[in-house]
Design a protein around this motif. Structure first.
Motif, PDB file in Angstrom:
ATOM      1  N   GLY A   1       0.836  -1.195   0.000  1.00 25.24           N
ATOM      2  CA  GLY A   1       0.000   0.000   0.000  1.00 25.24           C
ATOM      3  C   GLY A   1       0.868   1.241   0.000  1.00 25.24           C
ATOM      4  N   ILE A   2       1.196   1.728  -1.213  1.00 27.13           N
ATOM      5  CA  ILE A   2       2.125   2.862  -1.321  1.00 27.13           C
ATOM      6  C   ILE A   2       1.324   4.157  -1.441  1.00 27.13           C
ATOM      7  CG2 ILE A   2       4.212   3.731  -2.442  1.00 27.13           C
ATOM      8  CD1 ILE A   2       4.500   0.928  -1.422  1.00 27.13           C
ATOM      9  N   GLY A   3       0.644   4.510  -0.356  1.00 24.13           N
ATOM     10  CA  GLY A   3      -0.114   5.752  -0.321  1.00 24.13           C
ATOM     11  C   GLY A   3       0.558   6.772   0.573  1.00 24.13           C
ATOM     12  N   LEU A   4      -0.247   7.588   1.238  1.00 25.33           N
ATOM     13  CA  LEU A   4       0.287   8.634   2.109  1.00 25.33           C
ATOM     14  C   LEU A   4       1.177   8.053   3.217  1.00 25.33           C
ATOM     15  CD1 LEU A   4       0.432  11.479   3.409  1.00 25.33           C
ATOM     16  CD2 LEU A   4      -1.694  10.887   4.605  1.00 25.33           C
ATOM     17  N   ILE A   5       0.632   7.117   4.001  1.00 25.29           N
ATOM     18  CA  ILE A   5       1.385   6.586   5.138  1.00 25.29           C
ATOM     19  C   ILE A   5       2.497   5.663   4.671  1.00 25.29           C
ATOM     20  CG2 ILE A   5       1.265   5.250   7.271  1.00 25.29           C
ATOM     21  CD1 ILE A   5      -0.035   8.001   7.444  1.00 25.29           C
ATOM     22  N   GLY A   6       2.175   4.702   3.815  1.00 25.64           N
ATOM     23  CA  GLY A   6       3.196   3.785   3.325  1.00 25.64           C
ATOM     24  C   GLY A   6       4.308   4.505   2.589  1.00 25.64           C
ATOM     25  N   GLY A   7       3.937   5.468   1.746  1.00 30.13           N
ATOM     26  CA  GLY A   7       4.932   6.224   0.994  1.00 30.13           C
ATOM     27  C   GLY A   7       5.784   7.115   1.879  1.00 30.13           C
ATOM     28  N   SER A   8       5.161   7.743   2.874  1.00 32.94           N
ATOM     29  CA  SER A   8       5.905   8.615   3.787  1.00 32.94           C
ATOM     30  C   SER A   8       6.866   7.800   4.656  1.00 32.94           C
ATOM     31  CB  SER A   8       4.931   9.411   4.670  1.00 32.94           C
ATOM     32  OG  SER A   8       4.116  10.257   3.882  1.00 32.94           O
ATOM     33  N   LEU A   9       6.425   6.608   5.088  1.00 29.41           N
ATOM     34  CA  LEU A   9       7.321   5.726   5.819  1.00 29.41           C
ATOM     35  C   LEU A   9       8.521   5.343   4.955  1.00 29.41           C
ATOM     36  CD1 LEU A   9       4.807   3.383   7.678  1.00 29.41           C
ATOM     37  CD2 LEU A   9       6.539   4.818   8.761  1.00 29.41           C
ATOM     38  N   ALA A  10       8.252   5.037   3.684  1.00 24.93           N
ATOM     39  CA  ALA A  10       9.337   4.676   2.767  1.00 24.93           C
ATOM     40  C   ALA A  10      10.337   5.820   2.636  1.00 24.93           C
ATOM     41  CB  ALA A  10       8.762   4.315   1.398  1.00 24.93           C
ATOM     42  N   LYS A  11       9.838   7.036   2.471  1.00 28.15           N
ATOM     43  CA  LYS A  11      10.720   8.206   2.336  1.00 28.15           C
ATOM     44  C   LYS A  11      11.622   8.354   3.567  1.00 28.15           C
ATOM     45  CE  LYS A  11       8.272  11.488  -0.679  1.00 28.15           C
ATOM     46  NZ  LYS A  11       9.382  12.244  -1.276  1.00 28.15           N
ATOM     47  N   ASP A  12      11.017   8.253   4.738  1.00 28.98           N
ATOM     48  CA  ASP A  12      11.787   8.474   5.964  1.00 28.98           C
ATOM     49  C   ASP A  12      12.748   7.319   6.252  1.00 28.98           C
ATOM     50  OD1 ASP A  12      10.613  10.891   6.242  1.00 28.98           O
ATOM     51  OD2 ASP A  12       9.379  10.383   7.981  1.00 28.98           O
TER      52      ASP A  12
END
Length: 284
Positions: free
Chosen positions: A9-20
């Protein structure tokens, strides 16, 4: 040591976790899984993930972050636990915890699961909504940690702490009750305020011209995804109904004060509620 992270699930939360995670631990390889090919391609183009993959490959993951709508998470979790290696950990980040913990507790690999809820977000969705530093100084609620293998939980919590999260531990039922007041009710209020304005103010230009910062900030959450929030309200229905009953009671009382020209009472209600400023200032 965590070397491979699979995010479902590469959305807001999943994507933001990935970035950080990429910022904090550039040595980690991040694999993305999503039902939307467009989301996966966007995440790859934006550098949010390093590779696209499938659920079938998660036995190679050190950490699997389940960041889907909560109804999908409940259905996916048993399959993920079936496939995860003995040294892998599945973490979910949904905003309801009771239902998914019940599902996890019925599985033989319960020790390979950690239930948590990082309380952070915006009203936007999809990979393009992902932002860096979303979790700085944000609370991360962790549930039933005693049921997760110690070495697995330790690795994961150290990683999440490195993203700036503050850990707090809570029973799933307590989490769902408190979050109904602190998050779910505010989303319903925003949706219904938006609905009221749309129904009464038929001229869209008038809404645009007259919408001040107060209205805009209050109704902001009404832009949130119904596909994400409907399952949340379904899973936490009893707590949400209870909070709505109390909220409706307060609204009805305030309306009665106005109808009876009791503006001293109106002032008192608002003055007493101003205490919320002290509580929120203490949190920041």
């Amino acid at each position: 040591m965590i070397q491979t992270v699979y995010i479902i699930g590469i959305g807001l939360i999943g994507g933001s976790l990935a970035k950080d995670i990429k910022k904090s631990r550039p040595d980690i390889t991040i694999h993305g899984i999503d039902t939307s090919a467009q989301h996966l391609n966007e995440a790859l183009e934006l550098g949010i993930i390093d590779e696209k993959t499938t659920v079938e490959a998660i036995d190679k993951a050190d950490l699997i972050i389940l960041s889907t709508p909560v109804d999908a998470a409940v259905k996916l979790l048993p399959m993920l636990l079936d496939r995860v290696s003995d040294f892998g950990l599945v973490v979910d980040v949904g905003s309801t915890k009771s239902e998914i913990c019940k599902v996890a507790n019925a599985h033989a690999k319960r020790r390979n699961f950690l239930a948590m809820h990082p309380i952070a977000g915006t009203e936007f969705s999809g990979p393009k909504a992902a932002v860096a530093n979303l979790f700085q100084q944000k609370t991360n609620i962790v549930c039933e940690i005693e049921k997760t293998a110690f070495k697995l939980q330790e690795k994961a919590l150290n990683l999440f702490a490195s993203l700036g999260m503050r850990m707090r531990y809570m029973h799933p039922e307590s989490h769902d009750k408190h979050i109904a007041y602190m998050s779910h009710l505010s989303h319903i209020s925003a949706f219904m305020l938006g609905k009221t304005v749309i129904e009464k103010e038929k001229n869209e230009r008038d809404i645009f011209d007259m919408a001040g910062s107060g209205f805009e900030s209050t109704v902001r959450l009404a832009k949130s995804s119904p596909a994400m929030w409907t399952p949340i309200f379904k899973q936490n229905k009893d707590n949400v109904i209870e909070t709505l009953q109390e909220y409706i009671s307060n609204l009805t009382h305030f309306k009665t004060l106005l109808e009876s020209d009791d503006f001293e009472g109106v002032y008192k209600e608002m003055d007493e509620t101003n205490y919320i400023k002290q509580i929120l200032n203490g949190i920041q």
